[in-house]
Design an enzyme around this catalytic site. Structure first.
Site, short mmCIF file in Angstrom:
data_model
loop_
_atom_site.label_atom_id
_atom_site.label_comp_id
_atom_site.label_asym_id
_atom_site.label_seq_id
_atom_site.Cartn_x
_atom_site.Cartn_y
_atom_site.Cartn_z
CB THR A 152 -0.95 0.02 1.21
OG1 THR A 152 -0.19 -0.11 2.41
CG2 THR A 152 -1.96 -1.11 1.12
CB THR A 188 4.49 -3.76 10.36
OG1 THR A 188 4.03 -4.59 9.32
CG2 THR A 188 3.87 -2.45 10.24
CD GLU A 267 -1.90 0.89 5.33
OE1 GLU A 267 -1.62 -0.08 4.60
OE2 GLU A 267 -2.60 0.80 6.35
CG ASN A 390 -5.66 -0.56 6.97
OD1 ASN A 390 -4.91 -1.52 6.81
ND2 ASN A 390 -5.19 0.66 7.10
#
Length: 395
Positions: A152, A188, A267, A390
């Site tokens: 993403t 992450t 994001e 998400n």
């Protein structure tokens, strides 16, 4: 140190070439990367501590244990996590297939994956692609390599610097991906650093771990720890040997640059948030408090709305209830260098702070007034874009 960097692109260091392709993991975008060296490399890596660590992490932990690698293979848009023994066998087959192309052993190949959890690799497509692969690899663009590992992310992340050695200088180039499900340990994300310097594997490992703690492990987007986090460094040994200080500084420059790029591209993010905590009992306390601030949804949304609500920052500091030596009367909070607590700004000051919070980067500073501990963490604001990305991730 000459810290010239090319943020848009850079050539991979001497000894490394890449293979970038679309295997058809999810769509027609590039989703398969191999970066290979023409010789064995000193190597080190740090992985997620998730109890649901994926097969790629399990395989790679074994393969890097002796401090030597020849290649990194990355599959994007499929994490191959929670896929049982079959998923583990797939990851091992992937390593073996890349090793066969390179003419090396499978335990010299690090495997990394990123994407949707709970789905196995499409092994028929991967097998067909591996069967068609051959040397020499001709891609040397770090930007092309970074583009192949995105999920993403809105753009590839590349960083480069030069490191002085006893025979001139060495190149240090890093690529990274990951803008959601980010909270150590590790953050992450996937990050790979390559250098043509000559570095002992043990020295590389201890140095890289210190650098990761101050960079990738000081990054947070949404407090969620990934199952696939991997950060690795490979040194081809073509160039000279750097001093210990130069090695750590150079790796730090590249990893911090990538950390900031990852945080800024979180994001849905519109603002990079930097939280500096000083005056702590020790560095560990400073990091704990800084993470409490940067991870607070209320702080994140205040920054997004350009609302100079310093009360949310002191709330976040106050959540560290086990740190009984934090005394509200000794704490100072600043936004961009302007004190907001205990010296509260007037109406004009609040307006100026609101303007400041509309910048692309915002710094929140907290001094605990206890001792000399200090830490900096990196994150981003929380927007409706994060929810949308998400909510629709697997569809």
């Amino acid at each position: 140190m000459d810290d010239e960097r090319l943020p848009v692109d850079a050539e991979l260091p001497r000894g490394f070439t890449a293979h970038v392709a679309n295997v058809g993991i999810k769509d027609d975008s590039e989703d398969f990367l191999v970066v290979a060296a023409d010789r064995p490399c000193s190597a080190a890596a740090v992985f997620t501590r998730s109890r649901f660590a994926g097969p790629s992490v399990e395989v790679s932990r074994r393969h890097v244990a002796n401090g030597e690698l020849r290649a990194v293979v990355v599959v994007s848009k499929n994490a191959n996590v929670a896929t049982g023994r079959e998923g583990l066998a797939d990851a091992e087959e992937l390593a073996a297939g890349v090793a066969s192309v390179l003419g090396t052993s499978s335990d010299e190949v690090l495997v990394a994956s990123t994407g949707v959890i709970g789905r196995r690799y499409p092994m028929d497509r991967i097998r067909s692609h591996l069967a068609a692969m051959s040397l020499p690899f001709t891609q040397t663009s770090a930007r092309a390599a970074a583009g192949a590992i995105m999920t993403t992310d809105t753009h590839p992340k590349v960083a480069r610097t030069w490191m002085p050695t006893d025979h001139g200088r060495a190149s240090v180039v890093g690529i990274a991906k990951g803008v959601g499900m980010i909270e150590p340990d590790m953050a992450t994300m996937l990050a790979f650093v390559f250098t043509d310097a000559t570095v002992d594997a043990d020295v590389l490992d201890t140095t890289f771990r210190r650098v990761v703690e101050r960079t990738f492990n000081s990054l947070s987007v949404d407090t969620d720890t990934s199952t696939s986090d991997t950060a690795a460094v490979l040194a081809s040994g073509i160039g000279g040997t750097p001093g210990a200080e130069a090695l750590e500084e150079s790796l730090g420059v590249v990893c911090l640059d990538l950390t900031r790029q990852l945080a800024a591209d979180g994001e849905g993010a519109e603002t990079l948030i930097v939280v500096d905590v000083t005056g702590a009992r020790d560095d560990a306390q400073a990091k704990r408090v800084a993470k409490a601030v940067v991870n607070s949804p209320l702080v994140k949304t205040a920054v997004h709305g350009a609302d100079p609500n310093w009360g949310r920052v002191v709330m976040a500091v106050g959540k560290c209830s086990d740190d009984t030596d934090i005394d509200a009367e000794r704490v100072t909070v600043r936004f961009g260098g302007r004190e907001v607590y205990p010296d509260e700004p007037d109406a004009a000051g609040l307006q100026a702070l609101s303007e400041y919070l509309r910048a692309d980067e915002v710094t929140i500073s907290v001094d605990l007034g206890i001792a000399e501990g200090a830490w900096t963490v990196y994150g981003c604001d929380l927007t409706d874009g994060y929810v949308r990305i998400n909510a629709d991730y697997t569809t």
